[in-house]
Motif scaffolding. Structure first.
Motif, PDB file in Angstrom:
ATOM      1  N   LEU A  61       0.784  -1.294  -0.043  1.00  0.00           N
ATOM      2  CA  LEU A  61      -0.081   0.076  -0.090  1.00  0.00           C
ATOM      3  C   LEU A  61       0.860   1.244   0.056  1.00  0.00           C
ATOM      4  O   LEU A  61       1.896   1.419   0.657  1.00  0.00           O
ATOM      5  CB  LEU A  61      -0.771   0.133   1.173  1.00  0.00           C
ATOM      6  CG  LEU A  61      -1.791  -1.157   1.271  1.00  0.00           C
ATOM      7  CD1 LEU A  61      -2.354  -1.363   2.798  1.00  0.00           C
ATOM      8  CD2 LEU A  61      -3.025  -0.684   0.279  1.00  0.00           C
ATOM      9  N   GLN A 112      -3.687  10.381   6.201  1.00  0.00           N
ATOM     10  CA  GLN A 112      -3.173   9.757   5.119  1.00  0.00           C
ATOM     11  C   GLN A 112      -4.038   9.346   4.248  1.00  0.00           C
ATOM     12  O   GLN A 112      -5.160   8.565   4.474  1.00  0.00           O
ATOM     13  CB  GLN A 112      -2.176   8.482   5.557  1.00  0.00           C
ATOM     14  CG  GLN A 112      -0.904   9.231   6.262  1.00  0.00           C
ATOM     15  CD  GLN A 112       0.067   7.901   6.356  1.00  0.00           C
ATOM     16  OE1 GLN A 112       0.813   7.327   5.545  1.00  0.00           O
ATOM     17  NE2 GLN A 112       0.142   7.525   7.545  1.00  0.00           N
ATOM     18  N   PHE A 120      -4.781   6.770   1.201  1.00  0.00           N
ATOM     19  CA  PHE A 120      -4.327   5.394   0.826  1.00  0.00           C
ATOM     20  C   PHE A 120      -4.867   5.103  -0.506  1.00  0.00           C
ATOM     21  O   PHE A 120      -5.880   5.287  -0.808  1.00  0.00           O
ATOM     22  CB  PHE A 120      -4.497   4.157   1.736  1.00  0.00           C
ATOM     23  CG  PHE A 120      -3.765   4.087   3.128  1.00  0.00           C
ATOM     24  CD1 PHE A 120      -4.069   4.975   4.120  1.00  0.00           C
ATOM     25  CD2 PHE A 120      -2.792   3.166   3.192  1.00  0.00           C
ATOM     26  CE1 PHE A 120      -3.478   4.984   5.122  1.00  0.00           C
ATOM     27  CE2 PHE A 120      -1.892   3.042   4.301  1.00  0.00           C
ATOM     28  CZ  PHE A 120      -2.414   3.970   5.175  1.00  0.00           C
ATOM     29  N   GLY A 121      -3.893   4.328  -1.299  1.00  0.00           N
ATOM     30  CA  GLY A 121      -4.089   3.677  -2.608  1.00  0.00           C
ATOM     31  C   GLY A 121      -4.903   2.415  -2.323  1.00  0.00           C
ATOM     32  O   GLY A 121      -4.983   2.017  -1.346  1.00  0.00           O
ATOM     33  N   ASP A 122      -5.417   1.599  -3.125  1.00  0.00           N
ATOM     34  CA  ASP A 122      -6.008   0.560  -3.297  1.00  0.00           C
ATOM     35  C   ASP A 122      -5.011  -0.844  -3.277  1.00  0.00           C
ATOM     36  O   ASP A 122      -5.352  -1.878  -3.151  1.00  0.00           O
ATOM     37  CB  ASP A 122      -6.902   0.239  -4.160  1.00  0.00           C
ATOM     38  CG  ASP A 122      -8.152   0.811  -3.878  1.00  0.00           C
ATOM     39  OD1 ASP A 122      -8.932   1.266  -4.838  1.00  0.00           O
ATOM     40  OD2 ASP A 122      -8.467   1.308  -2.717  1.00  0.00           O
ATOM     41  N   TYR A 138      -8.320   4.304  11.167  1.00  0.00           N
ATOM     42  CA  TYR A 138      -8.629   4.165   9.754  1.00  0.00           C
ATOM     43  C   TYR A 138      -9.437   2.814   9.436  1.00  0.00           C
ATOM     44  O   TYR A 138      -9.497   1.810  10.450  1.00  0.00           O
ATOM     45  CB  TYR A 138      -7.448   3.633   8.926  1.00  0.00           C
ATOM     46  CG  TYR A 138      -6.345   4.880   8.740  1.00  0.00           C
ATOM     47  CD1 TYR A 138      -5.852   5.348   9.679  1.00  0.00           C
ATOM     48  CD2 TYR A 138      -6.387   5.787   7.678  1.00  0.00           C
ATOM     49  CE1 TYR A 138      -4.837   6.487   9.685  1.00  0.00           C
ATOM     50  CE2 TYR A 138      -5.593   6.821   7.482  1.00  0.00           C
ATOM     51  CZ  TYR A 138      -4.835   7.354   8.538  1.00  0.00           C
ATOM     52  OH  TYR A 138      -4.250   8.454   8.383  1.00  0.00           O
ATOM     53  N   SER A 146     -10.720  -5.581  -0.466  1.00  0.00           N
ATOM     54  CA  SER A 146     -10.119  -5.097  -1.721  1.00  0.00           C
ATOM     55  C   SER A 146      -9.860  -3.622  -1.656  1.00  0.00           C
ATOM     56  O   SER A 146      -9.578  -3.132  -2.984  1.00  0.00           O
ATOM     57  CB  SER A 146     -11.085  -5.384  -2.763  1.00  0.00           C
ATOM     58  OG  SER A 146     -11.077  -6.864  -2.748  1.00  0.00           O
ATOM     59  N   GLN A 147      -9.860  -2.721  -0.818  1.00  0.00           N
ATOM     60  CA  GLN A 147      -9.640  -1.311  -0.792  1.00  0.00           C
ATOM     61  C   GLN A 147      -8.447  -1.095   0.055  1.00  0.00           C
ATOM     62  O   GLN A 147      -8.199  -1.922   1.042  1.00  0.00           O
ATOM     63  CB  GLN A 147     -10.934  -0.685  -0.571  1.00  0.00           C
ATOM     64  CG  GLN A 147     -11.918  -0.829  -1.536  1.00  0.00           C
ATOM     65  CD  GLN A 147     -12.921   0.195  -1.306  1.00  0.00           C
ATOM     66  OE1 GLN A 147     -12.821   1.060  -0.391  1.00  0.00           O
ATOM     67  NE2 GLN A 147     -14.256  -0.171  -1.736  1.00  0.00           N
ATOM     68  N   GLY A 148      -7.974  -0.092  -0.031  1.00  0.00           N
ATOM     69  CA  GLY A 148      -6.977   0.528   1.010  1.00  0.00           C
ATOM     70  C   GLY A 148      -7.498   1.161   2.035  1.00  0.00           C
ATOM     71  O   GLY A 148      -8.813   1.499   1.998  1.00  0.00           O
ATOM     72  N   PRO A 149      -6.698   1.447   3.118  1.00  0.00           N
ATOM     73  CA  PRO A 149      -7.370   1.900   4.450  1.00  0.00           C
ATOM     74  C   PRO A 149      -7.973   3.374   4.111  1.00  0.00           C
ATOM     75  O   PRO A 149      -7.528   4.084   3.123  1.00  0.00           O
ATOM     76  CB  PRO A 149      -6.254   1.973   5.288  1.00  0.00           C
ATOM     77  CG  PRO A 149      -5.437   0.751   4.916  1.00  0.00           C
ATOM     78  CD  PRO A 149      -5.411   0.922   3.285  1.00  0.00           C
TER      79      PRO A 149
END
Lengths: 116, 112
Positions: free
Chosen positions: A90, A105, A107-109, B36, B41-44
């Motif tokens: 990440l 922050q 985040f991307g996936d 968070y 399947s996703q970012g935090p």
């Protein structure tokens, strides 16, 4: 406003190879941080780059490295891949550097890296 | 390094409040408490953060104990979209010598 973009989304490599992952932060953000996420260890901080300089580094071997370009885009490289490097990587961006302001922050996936 | 401890999982019913606890008994004076959440399947996704005082935003509230050794994330009315893994993170301020400490996260299940 575009979010954090990570490419590729999925990657399969074999042991011993090296890999480069890319992260484009939110426009105007100068800090980019990288994290490794695994089921066993959870979220672990790899390193942070701010204005093309590495500011802090987590407890990872030297095989893990990164860099940041003048447009704030960042790349992470892992050399001599091991099976244990299989993880979700990440990237997160923020306007100010981590530790110099408590801020969210973004985040991307992530990039899902699988080592065969 | 300061550590955080969270329950592995919690369950709630839709439209009821949810209190997600986090213990950080070794927190230092310059550690900010961040929360968070991560959907599959996703970012935090950032939820909320604070230092000493309780904090509110449109997503949630953060209640911080007086001794700062624990905190609670409060979702006032859980929805199905709140089902996620919630992470309590300590972010220590201090130039480039900051430390980031992550909890293992709490998997929140929301029942309809």
């Amino acid at each position: 406003k575009a979010g954090v973009t990570q490419t590729p989304r999925y990657l399969i490599k074999t042991r011993g190879q090296q890999v480069t992952l890319s992260c484009s932060p939110i426009s105007g953000h100068r800090s980019v941080s990288w994290y490794q996420q695994t089921p066993g260890q959870g979220l672990q901080f790899l390193f942070e780059y701010f204005s093309e300089t590495q500011r802090n580094k987590g407890n990872f071997p030297g095989r893990f490295s990164g860099r940041q370009f003048s447009n704030s885009r960042s790349e992470m490289n892992v050399s001599t891949l091991e099976l244990g490097d299989s993880a979700l990587y990440l990237c997160a961006s923020s306007f100010r550097a981590l530790g110099e302001g408590n801020q969210p922050q973004h985040f991307g996936d992530g990039t899902r890296l699988s080592i065969l | 390094d300061a550590k955080t401890t969270q329950p592995n999982s919690m369950e709630s019913n839709e439209e009821e409040p949810v209190h997600l606890p986090c213990n950080h008994s070794t927190i230092s004076g310059t550690d900010y408490i961040h929360w968070y959440r991560q959907l599959p399947s996703q970012g935090p996704e950032y939820v909320i953060h604070g230092l000493t005082s309780n904090v509110n935003n449109r997503m949630a509230s953060l209640a911080i104990a007086e001794d700062r050794k624990s905190s609670t994330l409060i979702l006032h009315r859980a929805t199905l979209r709140d089902a996620a893994v919630y992470y309590c993170i300590l972010m220590r301020s201090g130039g480039s010598n900051y430390k980031l400490t992550f909890g293992k996260g709490t998997l929140l299940t929301v029942n309809p």
